[in-house]
Design an enzyme around this catalytic site. Structure first.
Site, mmCIF file in Angstrom:
data_model
loop_
_atom_site.group_PDB
_atom_site.id
_atom_site.type_symbol
_atom_site.label_atom_id
_atom_site.label_comp_id
_atom_site.label_asym_id
_atom_site.label_seq_id
_atom_site.Cartn_x
_atom_site.Cartn_y
_atom_site.Cartn_z
ATOM 1 N N GLU A 276 15.940 98.113 111.041
ATOM 2 C CA GLU A 276 14.670 97.459 110.725
ATOM 3 C C GLU A 276 14.210 97.743 109.301
ATOM 4 O O GLU A 276 13.634 96.885 108.650
ATOM 5 C CB GLU A 276 13.613 97.975 111.709
ATOM 6 C CG GLU A 276 12.602 96.926 112.047
ATOM 7 C CD GLU A 276 11.833 97.317 113.298
ATOM 8 O OE1 GLU A 276 10.622 97.364 113.217
ATOM 9 O OE2 GLU A 276 12.461 97.586 114.336
ATOM 10 N N ASP A 277 14.474 98.973 108.834
ATOM 11 C CA ASP A 277 13.897 99.384 107.544
ATOM 12 C C ASP A 277 14.852 99.298 106.362
ATOM 13 O O ASP A 277 14.448 99.512 105.237
ATOM 14 C CB ASP A 277 13.380 100.836 107.646
ATOM 15 C CG ASP A 277 12.299 100.968 108.703
ATOM 16 O OD1 ASP A 277 11.720 99.935 109.043
ATOM 17 O OD2 ASP A 277 12.050 102.084 109.184
#
Length: 732
Positions: free
Chosen positions: A91-92
């Site tokens: 996600e990051d």
């Protein structure tokens, strides 16, 4: 600002957490596991190296803490540790799921995919959170570890919620109570469930939380002394009979104390089972049941049991796998005490839930297919057959989480476990969907009963069917299980589709008859004239006679009047945007807020001084208290419509609030109460009802006050009236 820490000290701190994780996991690791964990740790460290959490600490400490919870508090193994360490990487950072799969294998990749939020645009009116929950739950059907790691992730976020801004605290805490606490409960993680509920209370109603915490702490020493005296005779007898055992005291969680106070309308001092005694026996599986009942007989030799409070989950475990024998007995000091009796295996399952099930699965636990797995299979079935909107789905899923069970039997004596309040129709669908669809009624304990009959424990049910019987929309009011609901909805949908086909045929014939061509423009005129939301709905109504075919006349197509346009859903958003200008960070509620529409929620009647939030609707903003019964639902499902709000310094405005009084009745009491309200504090009353019975009275007064301070002063004064024992605010 967080203190500035040298990079070296930070590196040492990270390593300390990492080594602790390896130490905790060591007993579960096989060859090659430490290497894999190290690889995951290094990749996560690299991916998050520039990132910090809101508290200022290095981000990597979060995945490490989640992995630690997964091992230590849930009892998961290597695959889960690796997935927990990498759960935010996709996600990051630019890392893709395919990279994870290449490095760590499909299992880990699939779990991480389930943990990654859905990104992208959502159609208007759906809730992003509900879609994310749904995605996460869909992966439950592949691997329960997704949910367990998500619960660990949420627990760590809740433990570190202090550093978050207020509106985020409210949203995250509400979501936790709405979904994660019930999930933890359903997967048998009682300790985590209690902690999540307590943390929810800590951040949404800090005052009540601190007050109850202080009361629990005050009574701690007395409680320990009491437990020691209570346990002594049991302890001696268990030793004499040669049991291998451990006795623990378990205090009740703060959230459950509050729930009890509210539900039973009592004070803190009246909550009788503030603590429970737990007796844990070390016995081989085949002797567990007999040993538990033996200990029960020892306990009841010394203390008188309450016959209504015996719970036997040893013979029939709860659906989440919980096994234990509970009894409530009267101590010599005149207090009720709950005693829980269970084996070490049962205690493990009660503490670690689903993960502990796997541990005992191969070693021949009591049941071949545990009811918990049955539940997971049911969820699977529900996910696969579900085509309703995400919000509807979430609602149904939650109904399935919190349920008590009802135990019924088939005519041949097979046990069927259904959620509490299930009906004969639910029972029919549980046996087979075809039996459900053709169900006419049931014979319960040899007596004829309708479809809507609510089952009771021990009912023996025989379903009566007829091949002519067909479900109707009304059936949805008679069922509570998801399986039954989705099968009925599927049937009705298919039925509607078939009828709509007939409707289309009728329309074609009618237009042919009156000599009007079947064009899109003409069809749109019909939809607008008959106010039908869609083509299918129009055809269906025509087929079942809700729309009279003879009303379709030539004149409808020749009139000059333009057709009414359908409003774009986005316009509401734009209107709100226009009125409020640039989205302000904080909405201030007060007498100058005439720039846009706001109203006070009827469900919780907030008054100045209360902690509040705004909720956007088509009618403008509605102001709710953060402790409102509906707050959890609103904040969990419609986070994007929540607006932070606080009160400005008011002019002397009056707000309606309710006060409830209890006490012993005497002559002149009402007079004293009304005098305090109207004279000493200049408060206006809207209504007062007082009922007295056998020397005890209960009253409800609706008063107009300026803010919480004003209300609290009033409550304090009323408490001093002779004979008044309890005064509290209530949501009218």
């Amino acid at each position: 600002m967080p203190p500035v820490i040298s990079p070296e000290a930070e590196r040492q701190e990270i390593l300390r957490h990492y080594r602790r994780l390896l130490r905790t996991a060591k007993p579960y690791l096989k060859d090659g596991d430490p290497k894999l964990i190290k690889k995951a740790f290094n990749q996560s460290l690299e991916a998050h190296k520039e990132m910090r959490r809101k508290s200022g600490e290095p981000y990597i400490l979060h995945p490490l803490a989640v992995a630690q919870i997964a091992v230590e508090e849930i009892g998961l193994g290597t695959t889960s540790i690796v997935a927990a360490l990498l759960h935010d990487v996709v996600e990051d950072t630019p890392t893709e799921i395919s990279d994870i799969e290449r490095e760590f294998g499909t299992k880990v990749a699939r779990i991480i995919d389930g943990l990654t939020k859905i990104s992208g645009v959502f159609e208007y009116g759906t809730s992003e959170q509900a879609e994310n929950f749904r995605k996460m739950l869909l992966t439950l059907s592949e691997d329960v570890r997704v949910i367990l790691i998500k619960i660990a992730d949420r627990l760590h976020n809740m433990r570190t919620l202090d550093s978050m801004p207020r509106h985020k605290q409210l949203k995250i805490a509400s979501e936790t109570l709405y979904l994660y606490a019930p999930l933890a409960h359903r997967l048998g993680l009682y300790t985590i469930k209690s902690e999540l509920e307590d943390l929810y209370l800590k951040f949404t109603d800090t005052e009540t939380y601190n007050e109850l915490k202080a009361k629990v702490r005050q009574s701690q020493a007395a409680r320990n002394r009491f437990i020691k005296e209570f346990v002594q005779p049991i302890d001696e007898e268990l030793k004499a009979q040669g049991f291998d055992y451990e006795i623990k005291g378990r205090p009740k969680s703060i959230y459950s104390i509050l729930k009890k106070i509210k539900k039973q309308n009592i004070t803190f001092d009246e909550v009788y089972d503030l603590f429970a005694i737990r007796v844990i026996l070390d016995v081989p599986p085949e002797q567990e049941k007999a040993a538990c009942w033996q200990v029960y007989s020892i306990v009841t030799d010394f203390y008188q049991p309450n016959p209504d409070r015996l719970r036997d989950w040893v013979s029939t475990p709860k659906a989440n796998g919980y096994e234990s024998l509970h009894t409530t007995v009267m101590s010599r000091a005149g207090q009720w005490v709950e005693v829980q009796i269970r084996s070490r295996r049962m205690d493990d399952i009660a503490e670690k839930g689903y993960a502990a099930h796997w541990k005992y699965k191969d070693t021949g636990s009591i049941q071949p297919e545990s009811s918990l797995e049955g539940w997971v299979n049911k969820v699977r079935e529900m996910l696969e057959s579900n085509n309703s909107s995400a919000l509807e789905f979430m609602d149904e899923f939650r109904q399935n989480l919190f349920v008590k069970e009802v135990y019924a039997f088939t005519p041949k004596g097979k046990l069927v476990i259904l959620p509490d309040k299930a009906t004969a129709l639910d029972f029919a669908f549980d046996i087979h969907s075809q039996i459900g669809i053709h169900c006419l009624g049931a014979k319960v304990n040899q007596k004829l009963e309708p479809l809507s009959y609510q089952l009771h424990n021990g009912d023996q049910v025989e379903i009566l069917t007829s091949h002519k019987q067909r479900p109707t929309a009304e059936w949805l009011n008679y069922v509570i299980t998801t399986k039954a609901r989705s099968k009925i909805k599927d049937f009705l949908r298919d039925d509607k589709r078939a009828k709509a086909e007939d409707g289309r045929f009728i329309l074609e014939k009618r237009l042919e008859l009156i000599g009007v061509p079947f064009t899109q423009d003409n069809f749109n005129r019909l939809l607008a004239y008959f106010n039908a939301p869609s083509a299918q709905e129009f055809y269906y109504r025509l087929a079942v006679g809700q729309i009279d075919g003879r009303a379709i006349r030539e004149s409808l197509f020749t009139s000059e009047k333009p057709l009414p346009a359908v409003l774009e859903p986005k316009t509401f958003d734009n209107e709100v945007q226009k009125i409020r200008g640039v989205k302000p960070d904080m909405l201030v509620v007060g007498e100058h807020t005439d720039k846009f529409n706001y109203s006070i929620a009827r469900c919780c009647n907030p008054i100045p001084g209360d902690d509040v939030f705004g909720f956007e609707t088509d009618q403008g903003l509605i102001i709710h208290r953060t402790s409102c019964p509906r707050a959890v639902d609103l904040m969990s499902n419609y986070g994007n419509r929540i607006v932070r709000a606080k009160w400005t310094d008011q002019l002397e405005l009056a707000f309606l609030a309710g006060v409830r009084l209890k006490g012993s009745d005497r002559v002149g009491l009402v007079n004293d109460v009304t005098r305090i309200i109207s004279t000493s504090l200049k408060v206006n009353m809207r209504s007062i009802t007082i009922t007295a019975d056998d020397g005890f009275f209960e009253g409800q007064i609706m008063v107009f006050v300026n803010d919480t301070d004003h209300l609290n002063k009033l409550i304090q004064r009323l408490k001093k009236v002779d004979g008044v024992l309890q005064v509290e605010r209530f949501d009218s």
